[in-house]
Scaffold this motif. Structure first.
Motif, PDB file in Angstrom:
ATOM      1  N   ALA A  53       0.821  -1.214   0.000  1.00  0.00           N
ATOM      2  CA  ALA A  53       0.000   0.000   0.000  1.00  0.00           C
ATOM      3  C   ALA A  53       0.853   1.261   0.000  1.00  0.00           C
ATOM      4  N   ASN A  54       2.177   1.071  -0.089  1.00  0.00           N
ATOM      5  CA  ASN A  54       3.119   2.195  -0.105  1.00  0.00           C
ATOM      6  C   ASN A  54       3.036   3.021   1.177  1.00  0.00           C
ATOM      7  N   LEU A  55       2.806   2.319   2.300  1.00  0.00           N
ATOM      8  CA  LEU A  55       2.767   2.966   3.610  1.00  0.00           C
ATOM      9  C   LEU A  55       4.009   2.576   4.393  1.00  0.00           C
ATOM     10  N   ASP A  56       4.460   3.471   5.237  1.00  0.00           N
ATOM     11  CA  ASP A  56       5.653   3.226   6.045  1.00  0.00           C
ATOM     12  C   ASP A  56       5.253   2.472   7.304  1.00  0.00           C
ATOM     13  N   GLU A  57       5.855   1.302   7.531  1.00  0.00           N
ATOM     14  CA  GLU A  57       5.464   0.506   8.691  1.00  0.00           C
ATOM     15  C   GLU A  57       5.903   1.130  10.010  1.00  0.00           C
ATOM     16  N   ASN A  58       6.792   2.111   9.970  1.00  0.00           N
ATOM     17  CA  ASN A  58       7.104   2.838  11.200  1.00  0.00           C
ATOM     18  C   ASN A  58       5.915   3.677  11.644  1.00  0.00           C
ATOM     19  N   ASN A  59       5.162   4.146  10.672  1.00  0.00           N
ATOM     20  CA  ASN A  59       3.994   4.967  10.984  1.00  0.00           C
ATOM     21  C   ASN A  59       2.721   4.135  11.043  1.00  0.00           C
ATOM     22  N   TYR A  60       2.667   3.079  10.244  1.00  0.00           N
ATOM     23  CA  TYR A  60       1.555   2.136  10.262  1.00  0.00           C
ATOM     24  C   TYR A  60       2.111   0.791  10.718  1.00  0.00           C
ATOM     25  N   SER A  61       2.215   0.673  12.027  1.00  0.00           N
ATOM     26  CA  SER A  61       2.863  -0.487  12.630  1.00  0.00           C
ATOM     27  C   SER A  61       2.092  -1.772  12.335  1.00  0.00           C
ATOM     28  N   PRO A  62       2.765  -2.814  11.839  1.00  0.00           N
ATOM     29  CA  PRO A  62       2.089  -4.098  11.624  1.00  0.00           C
ATOM     30  C   PRO A  62       1.446  -4.646  12.899  1.00  0.00           C
ATOM     31  N   LYS A  63       2.102  -4.433  14.028  1.00  0.00           N
ATOM     32  CA  LYS A  63       1.532  -4.931  15.284  1.00  0.00           C
ATOM     33  C   LYS A  63       0.265  -4.181  15.659  1.00  0.00           C
ATOM     34  N   GLU A  64       0.238  -2.877  15.402  1.00  0.00           N
ATOM     35  CA  GLU A  64      -0.973  -2.107  15.683  1.00  0.00           C
ATOM     36  C   GLU A  64      -2.099  -2.517  14.732  1.00  0.00           C
ATOM     37  N   LEU A  65      -1.748  -2.780  13.475  1.00  0.00           N
ATOM     38  CA  LEU A  65      -2.747  -3.258  12.520  1.00  0.00           C
ATOM     39  C   LEU A  65      -3.273  -4.630  12.939  1.00  0.00           C
ATOM     40  N   GLN A  66      -2.373  -5.478  13.394  1.00  0.00           N
ATOM     41  CA  GLN A  66      -2.767  -6.806  13.875  1.00  0.00           C
ATOM     42  C   GLN A  66      -3.766  -6.684  15.026  1.00  0.00           C
ATOM     43  N   LYS A  67      -3.476  -5.780  15.963  1.00  0.00           N
ATOM     44  CA  LYS A  67      -4.380  -5.562  17.094  1.00  0.00           C
ATOM     45  C   LYS A  67      -5.727  -5.013  16.612  1.00  0.00           C
ATOM     46  N   PHE A  68      -5.682  -4.086  15.661  1.00  0.00           N
ATOM     47  CA  PHE A  68      -6.907  -3.485  15.113  1.00  0.00           C
ATOM     48  C   PHE A  68      -7.811  -4.558  14.500  1.00  0.00           C
ATOM     49  N   ASN A 109     -11.669   8.405  11.355  1.00  0.00           N
ATOM     50  CA  ASN A 109     -10.702   9.435  10.950  1.00  0.00           C
ATOM     51  C   ASN A 109      -9.887   8.901   9.764  1.00  0.00           C
ATOM     52  N   PHE A 110      -9.002   9.764   9.267  1.00  0.00           N
ATOM     53  CA  PHE A 110      -8.216   9.414   8.088  1.00  0.00           C
ATOM     54  C   PHE A 110      -7.326   8.202   8.351  1.00  0.00           C
ATOM     55  N   ARG A 111      -6.706   8.164   9.540  1.00  0.00           N
ATOM     56  CA  ARG A 111      -5.825   7.049   9.876  1.00  0.00           C
ATOM     57  C   ARG A 111      -6.589   5.729   9.922  1.00  0.00           C
ATOM     58  N   GLU A 112      -7.778   5.761  10.518  1.00  0.00           N
ATOM     59  CA  GLU A 112      -8.575   4.543  10.613  1.00  0.00           C
ATOM     60  C   GLU A 112      -9.051   4.092   9.235  1.00  0.00           C
ATOM     61  N   GLN A 113      -9.213   5.043   8.305  1.00  0.00           N
ATOM     62  CA  GLN A 113      -9.577   4.687   6.941  1.00  0.00           C
ATOM     63  C   GLN A 113      -8.501   3.807   6.312  1.00  0.00           C
ATOM     64  N   HIS A 114      -7.229   4.156   6.581  1.00  0.00           N
ATOM     65  CA  HIS A 114      -6.118   3.320   6.105  1.00  0.00           C
ATOM     66  C   HIS A 114      -6.176   1.933   6.734  1.00  0.00           C
ATOM     67  N   TRP A 115      -6.459   1.882   8.046  1.00  0.00           N
ATOM     68  CA  TRP A 115      -6.553   0.585   8.728  1.00  0.00           C
ATOM     69  C   TRP A 115      -7.633  -0.277   8.075  1.00  0.00           C
ATOM     70  N   LEU A 116      -8.782   0.331   7.779  1.00  0.00           N
ATOM     71  CA  LEU A 116      -9.888  -0.420   7.189  1.00  0.00           C
ATOM     72  C   LEU A 116      -9.558  -0.931   5.791  1.00  0.00           C
ATOM     73  N   GLU A 117      -8.878  -0.105   5.018  1.00  0.00           N
ATOM     74  CA  GLU A 117      -8.460  -0.540   3.682  1.00  0.00           C
ATOM     75  C   GLU A 117      -7.502  -1.727   3.777  1.00  0.00           C
ATOM     76  N   LEU A 118      -6.607  -1.681   4.744  1.00  0.00           N
ATOM     77  CA  LEU A 118      -5.679  -2.794   4.958  1.00  0.00           C
ATOM     78  C   LEU A 118      -6.415  -4.032   5.467  1.00  0.00           C
ATOM     79  N   TYR A 119      -7.415  -3.823   6.321  1.00  0.00           N
ATOM     80  CA  TYR A 119      -8.230  -4.930   6.828  1.00  0.00           C
ATOM     81  C   TYR A 119      -8.939  -5.618   5.656  1.00  0.00           C
ATOM     82  N   ARG A 120      -9.509  -4.818   4.742  1.00  0.00           N
ATOM     83  CA  ARG A 120     -10.174  -5.393   3.568  1.00  0.00           C
ATOM     84  C   ARG A 120      -9.193  -6.175   2.697  1.00  0.00           C
TER      85      ARG A 120
END
Length: 734
Positions: A139-154, A172-183
């Motif tokens: 998704a061209n996102l930086d894992e330092n800012n979008y932590s895989p562990k935080e996504l895993q928890k989400f 919010n905008f950040r959660e929109q990214h999380w949802l796209e990754l979840y999908r």
């Protein structure tokens, strides 16, 4: 017929004879569902396993008609082993396992109906994390800012609440990214036949909901459900259990509402009250006899938890010997607190206590730092249980990377870690392009940034400018001021402040990083940034084996649940720390904090120490720390006050009024809880019993170090308080 008198034989007979009255009542309960409130150390596993064996032995049910679920594989294996021993048979016919393993068994039988291939693959936590890392990169996102562990928890948290990505609205905008990754994650898993742990339960629930015939097969097949640690069930787990149970199923749940401490994971203590209503349980069976702790420890636990309103009323008691009073100690600083623990551990080890029988429990992971540092320097083996050591934590590594770049901008590893943390709109393609340019020109990433063109040059150029500005701004600052400045001006503080899930704990760790070099001897030896970074590297090295068999256990109270130790130190008992400041505003959160201290107290078998620091560093500035309200809830007759800084509990000195011996004002600049007397080659700490050649035996009440002077206030039996210069006075330990 009284079922308790049905003929039995062998080990089961012996086990039944060892049960107390309420345990036997629970084991032999029939004809209706039942909730068993099992207090800490009351033998809940024994009740569960003995009940299963009793049901099978008396032919009230066949092994295949029993479903027993718990939360860990270790607990499931222990249950299976005990039942096999009691029945002296192979237990493979029994359905005993975790929620996940039972769900896997159901899905394996009905994979087509669940929309899965015959040989679907299970993703463990590490496999899931690796997949999420790939998706973040794609998704061209930086894992330092979008932590895989935080996504895993989400993802896992939403699945545990029964929520697919399609059912969630982004806030919010950040959660929109999380949802796209979840999908994206769901699409990959469905395409490749992958199932993670939380998916097992959710997928089996959905499959059973949509297939009435399969559901009826299990509802008629299982006659008895037994659920362990019921207070930790979340919404989906309760719905799954209720779905599988038919009106004729006897539900037998064992739990303790006083030990419900995982609401942040989705656990709902309200499930216990819901169970009573849904299964028409008139009154639960309470197991109150404790087999673990001393009476004094249990009296303290009962006194504290009785202040909670939303609970089933019960009082733990035991036939164990009374044991020692609970020891209360106050250090003037967090270092004093840690030094006292160190001294006590050394004394305990000399008396024959194994280090592995000792635990230090704290509310916040950040508190481990001072103990880790002190234990290493004094050769005490330790293990951080269930978590990373201080300098291995993500947020600490981020700040250290900024500091490394300030010192040496050509540090490529540090550059890559923080170039897009917090996010600056720098994508992975831009970073890969920069790496290629650096390789072609034999330059560092920092140097090669000047050769970039277009938007990448602009975005990465802002980062280069930030590092250069930080380097100029910290000129003349102390190490502590430098760290604090970088935390704020790098944007990291703001980033974690906006992170509502894990940001608070990460900020606490960053606060402790500042504290680690603030106003202490450490900073005197770290005159330059290079000194500090070298120190940090050594601290993060493999100084202590994390798997030593004989090592002091350091852990949060959350991690300690289900464990027990001969000796327990509960540290940081200050309002704002324990209970945590975020819990002080609502009764619901405060009650969970009180359950947390209840769990901490009941981990101790023989000796319990409660400690606090009178003052604690916060972002490099020392602040007074009020005593935890939970300490005031413990009856004074149960507490032995070692330091006598505040009027809590009892002191050994009872001959006269101790009013003048209590300290009301803390001056951490000069006051301390311990001092080393070089001329006598001995250390003295508050609470020590000492002997003076003229005044006799006394107790050290206060210590004050001012330059080379070491002044002690000592309460001598029969004489009262004397103030002595310990460089002159000759003392010896009693």
């Amino acid at each position: 017929m009284n079922k308790t008198h049905i003929t039995k034989s062998g080990i089961l007979v012996q086990s039944l004879s060892e049960l107390n009255g309420p345990q036997l009542q629970a084991v032999t309960h029939i004809d209706s569902s039942m909730l068993v409130i099992a207090g800490a150390g009351s033998g809940k596993t024994k009740v569960l396993t003995t009940r299963i064996a009793w049901l099978v032995k008396n032919k009230l049910v066949t092994p295949g008609e029993i479903l027993a679920v718990t939360f860990t594989n270790k607990a499931a294996k222990e249950m299976s082993g005990r039942i096999a021993n009691l029945l002296e048979i192979d237990t493979r016919g029994l359905w005993i396992g975790t929620f996940h393993s039972v769900s896997l068994k159901i899905l394996a039988k009905h994979h087509q109906l669940a929309g899965l291939p015959a040989y679907f693959q299970i993703l463990d936590a590490n496999d899931q994390l690796a997949l999420l890392k790939r998706l973040i990169k794609a998704a061209n996102l930086d894992e330092n800012n979008y932590s895989p562990k935080e996504l895993q928890k989400f993802i896992n948290n939403h699945k545990e609440n029964g929520q697919r990505a399609i059912n969630i609205d982004a806030q919010n905008f950040r959660e929109q990214h999380w949802l796209e990754l979840y999908r994206s994650y769901e699409e990959v898993c469905n395409r490749d036949g992958l199932v993670d742990f939380t998916e097992l339960l959710l997928r089996s629930y959905e499959m059973l909901m949509l297939n009435e015939n399969i559901l009826k097969h299990y509802q008629t097949g299982f006659k008895h459900f037994l659920v362990d640690v019921f207070q930790d069930t979340n919404q989906l787990q309760y719905r799954w259990l209720k779905l599988l149970a038919s009106p004729n199923t006897q539900m037998f749940a064992v739990g303790d509402d006083d030990q419900s401490i995982y609401s942040f994971r989705g656990a709902k203590v309200s499930n216990m009250q819901l169970f009573l209503k849904d299964y028409s349980v008139k009154a639960p069976i309470c197991l109150e006899q404790n087999y673990r702790s001393t009476p004094n420890i249990l009296l303290a636990a009962n006194a504290v938890i009785s202040n909670n309103n939303l609970r089933t009323r019960k009082n733990l008691w035991t036939e164990n010997p009374s044991g020692e009073l609970i020891r209360w100690y106050e250090g003037y600083t967090e270092e004093d607190e840690a030094y006292f623990v160190l001294d006590e551990i050394k004394a305990l080890e000399r008396s024959g206590v194994h280090l592995s029988d000792i635990a230090i429990l704290y509310r916040s992971n950040a508190q481990s730092r001072v103990f880790e540092q002190l234990f290493y320097s004094n050769g005490i083996a330790y293990r951080v249980y269930g978590g990373l050591r201080f300098f291995d934590r993500q947020e600490i590594k981020h700040i250290l990377s900024y500091l490394r770049l300030i010192l040496n901008p050509n540090d490529n590893e540090a550059f890559l870690r923080v170039v897009n943390f917090p996010t600056r709109g720098i994508g992975m393609r831009s970073i890969e392009n920069l790496q290629n340019i650096a390789t072609e020109n034999n330059q560092s990433l920092y140097q090669a940034a000047n050769l970039l063109e277009g938007k990448p040059r602009q975005s990465i150029g802002k980062f280069i400018t930030l590092i250069n500005q930080l380097r100029e701004q910290i000129n003349g600052m102390t190490i502590a001021e430098t760290i604090n400045h970088v935390i704020i001006n790098s944007g990291i503080a703001e980033h974690y402040n906006e992170d509502k899930k894990g940001g608070i704990e990460r900020l606490e760790n960053l606060n402790e990083l500042v504290n680690s070099v603030s106003g202490h001897k450490t900073e005197e030896n770290l005159s330059t940034l290079a000194d500090f970074l070298s120190y940090a590297v050594l601290e993060s090295g493999e100084r202590q084996s994390q798997n030593q068999d004989n090592a002091v256990q350091l852990m949060t109270v959350h991690a300690a649940k289900g464990l027990e130790f001969k000796v327990v130190f509960v540290v940081g008992l200050e309002d704002g720390l324990f209970p945590h400041e975020n819990s002080l505003h609502t009764e619901q959160h405060l009650e969970e904090e009180r359950r947390l201290i209840y769990v901490a107290i009941t981990r101790a078998k023989e000796q319990l120490y409660l400690l606090r620091a009178c003052s604690r560093l916060m972002w490099g500035k020392r602040q007074t720390a009020p005593i935890s309200r939970f300490v005031d809830e413990i009856p004074s007759e149960l507490i032995r006050n070692i330091s006598c800084i505040s009027k809590i509990g009892q002191s050994e000195i009872k001959q006269v009024d101790l009013e003048s011996c209590y300290s009301s004002v803390v001056n951490p600049e000069t006051k301390t809880s311990r001092a080393y007397l070089a001329n006598q080659d001995m250390s003295v700490k508050i609470g020590d019993m000492v002997k003076h050649i003229k005044f006799g035996n006394g107790k050290v009440m206060r210590l004050n170090t001012d330059g080379k002077k070491i002044i002690a206030e000592i309460f001598f039996i029969g004489l009262g308080k004397k103030t002595l210069d310990l460089n002159i006075a000759k003392l010896e330990h009693v």
